[in-house]
Scaffold this motif. Sequence first.
Motif, mmCIF file in Angstrom:
data_model
loop_
_atom_site.group_PDB
_atom_site.id
_atom_site.type_symbol
_atom_site.label_atom_id
_atom_site.label_comp_id
_atom_site.label_asym_id
_atom_site.label_seq_id
_atom_site.Cartn_x
_atom_site.Cartn_y
_atom_site.Cartn_z
ATOM 1 N N UNK A 136 0.817 -1.208 0.000
ATOM 2 C CA UNK A 136 0.000 0.000 0.000
ATOM 3 C C UNK A 136 0.850 1.258 0.000
ATOM 4 N N UNK A 137 0.640 2.117 -0.980
ATOM 5 C CA UNK A 137 1.437 3.332 -1.114
ATOM 6 C C UNK A 137 2.634 3.162 -2.030
ATOM 7 N N UNK A 138 2.892 1.921 -2.455
ATOM 8 C CA UNK A 138 4.018 1.643 -3.351
ATOM 9 C C UNK A 138 3.525 0.945 -4.622
ATOM 10 N N UNK A 139 2.977 -0.246 -4.478
ATOM 11 C CA UNK A 139 2.476 -1.012 -5.618
ATOM 12 C C UNK A 139 0.997 -0.703 -5.859
ATOM 13 N N UNK A 140 0.252 -0.609 -4.777
ATOM 14 C CA UNK A 140 -1.174 -0.287 -4.830
ATOM 15 C C UNK A 140 -1.448 0.933 -3.954
ATOM 16 N N UNK A 157 -6.110 -1.712 15.079
ATOM 17 C CA UNK A 157 -4.856 -2.428 15.336
ATOM 18 C C UNK A 157 -5.017 -3.948 15.408
ATOM 19 N N UNK A 158 -6.051 -4.426 16.095
ATOM 20 C CA UNK A 158 -6.284 -5.872 16.184
ATOM 21 C C UNK A 158 -6.681 -6.451 14.830
ATOM 22 N N UNK A 159 -7.480 -5.703 14.069
ATOM 23 C CA UNK A 159 -7.894 -6.122 12.728
ATOM 24 C C UNK A 159 -6.683 -6.210 11.805
ATOM 25 N N UNK A 160 -5.828 -5.208 11.849
ATOM 26 C CA UNK A 160 -4.642 -5.131 10.999
ATOM 27 C C UNK A 160 -3.659 -6.252 11.306
ATOM 28 N N UNK A 161 -3.594 -6.657 12.569
ATOM 29 C CA UNK A 161 -2.644 -7.689 12.991
ATOM 30 C C UNK A 161 -3.232 -9.094 12.915
ATOM 31 N N UNK A 162 -4.415 -9.238 12.334
ATOM 32 C CA UNK A 162 -4.987 -10.554 12.147
ATOM 33 C C UNK A 162 -5.599 -11.174 13.382
ATOM 34 N N UNK A 163 -5.874 -10.357 14.409
ATOM 35 C CA UNK A 163 -6.464 -10.885 15.639
ATOM 36 C C UNK A 163 -7.992 -10.855 15.622
ATOM 37 N N UNK A 199 15.140 -12.704 -4.529
ATOM 38 C CA UNK A 199 13.959 -13.126 -3.797
ATOM 39 C C UNK A 199 13.107 -11.881 -3.583
ATOM 40 N N UNK A 200 11.871 -11.922 -4.026
ATOM 41 C CA UNK A 200 10.977 -10.771 -3.933
ATOM 42 C C UNK A 200 9.829 -11.125 -2.979
ATOM 43 N N UNK A 201 9.684 -10.354 -1.919
ATOM 44 C CA UNK A 201 8.660 -10.626 -0.902
ATOM 45 C C UNK A 201 8.086 -9.312 -0.395
ATOM 46 N N UNK A 202 6.922 -9.395 0.210
ATOM 47 C CA UNK A 202 6.310 -8.199 0.788
ATOM 48 C C UNK A 202 6.531 -8.172 2.296
ATOM 49 N N UNK A 203 6.618 -6.975 2.837
ATOM 50 C CA UNK A 203 6.463 -6.733 4.268
ATOM 51 C C UNK A 203 5.441 -5.609 4.347
ATOM 52 N N UNK A 204 4.197 -5.967 4.652
ATOM 53 C CA UNK A 204 3.110 -4.991 4.562
ATOM 54 C C UNK A 204 2.120 -5.146 5.704
ATOM 55 N N UNK A 205 1.550 -4.025 6.090
ATOM 56 C CA UNK A 205 0.465 -4.003 7.068
ATOM 57 C C UNK A 205 -0.855 -4.081 6.322
ATOM 58 N N UNK A 206 -1.649 -5.097 6.606
ATOM 59 C CA UNK A 206 -2.950 -5.208 5.962
ATOM 60 C C UNK A 206 -3.811 -6.215 6.715
ATOM 61 N N UNK A 207 -5.088 -5.909 6.939
ATOM 62 C CA UNK A 207 -6.005 -6.896 7.512
ATOM 63 C C UNK A 207 -6.202 -8.074 6.557
#
Length: 203
Positions: free
Chosen positions: A12-16, A48-54, A105-113
């Motif tokens: 988010x903010x880079x690719x999308x 915050x809980x939604x974003x972290x998958x809780x 090696x191409x991988x994401x590190x992203x915050x997303x629900x």
Amino acid sequence: MAEIKTIFWDIGGVILTNGWDRVSRREAANAFHLDYEEFQDRHDLSFPAFDAGHTTLNEYLDRTLFYRPRPFTREEFTAFMYTQSKEYPETRAILKAVARSGKYLVASINNEPLELNQYRIEAFGLRSDFKMFFSSCYVHARKPDETIFRIALAVTQKPPEECVFIDDRLLNLESPKRLGMHAIHHQNAEQLRAELRKHGVEV
């Protein structure tokens, strides 16, 4: 400088576009005739809980909207949330070039629900470019904290000096730098291409 072998990308903010940011929430408030301040207050407490998958999307909607009757359905609101995602084609082209070179090696590190993340991966075919997704909803850790970066390094078994992380927010670059990773502050596609080349990445 060590040869770069791994490139971690924010999404988010880079690719999308961002998946569910303040602008999108303001547009939702206008479209669905919500009290924006009330919605925003509940969002701040619930996200915050939604974003972290809780918590799930349904739980997030229950806490922010459907704690009382509404003249619209959760399906209608969810569909609106999904339509907020758009691609940045110039940056996506750089991602594709890097991925298809086969050199990194191409991988994401992203915050997303979870539900938004899954939608975006499917809708924009992100599996064709990313080998791994270190998303906050999967690893239960969020940027800017170091934990999510430590997980990415541990799982990939890549030394930090051989890694570059790309993000559009300066705060999110501080933790990877402390861990010894290279960092690029994304501003636009041409600037990103130039920065990658400075790190020896062929694009």
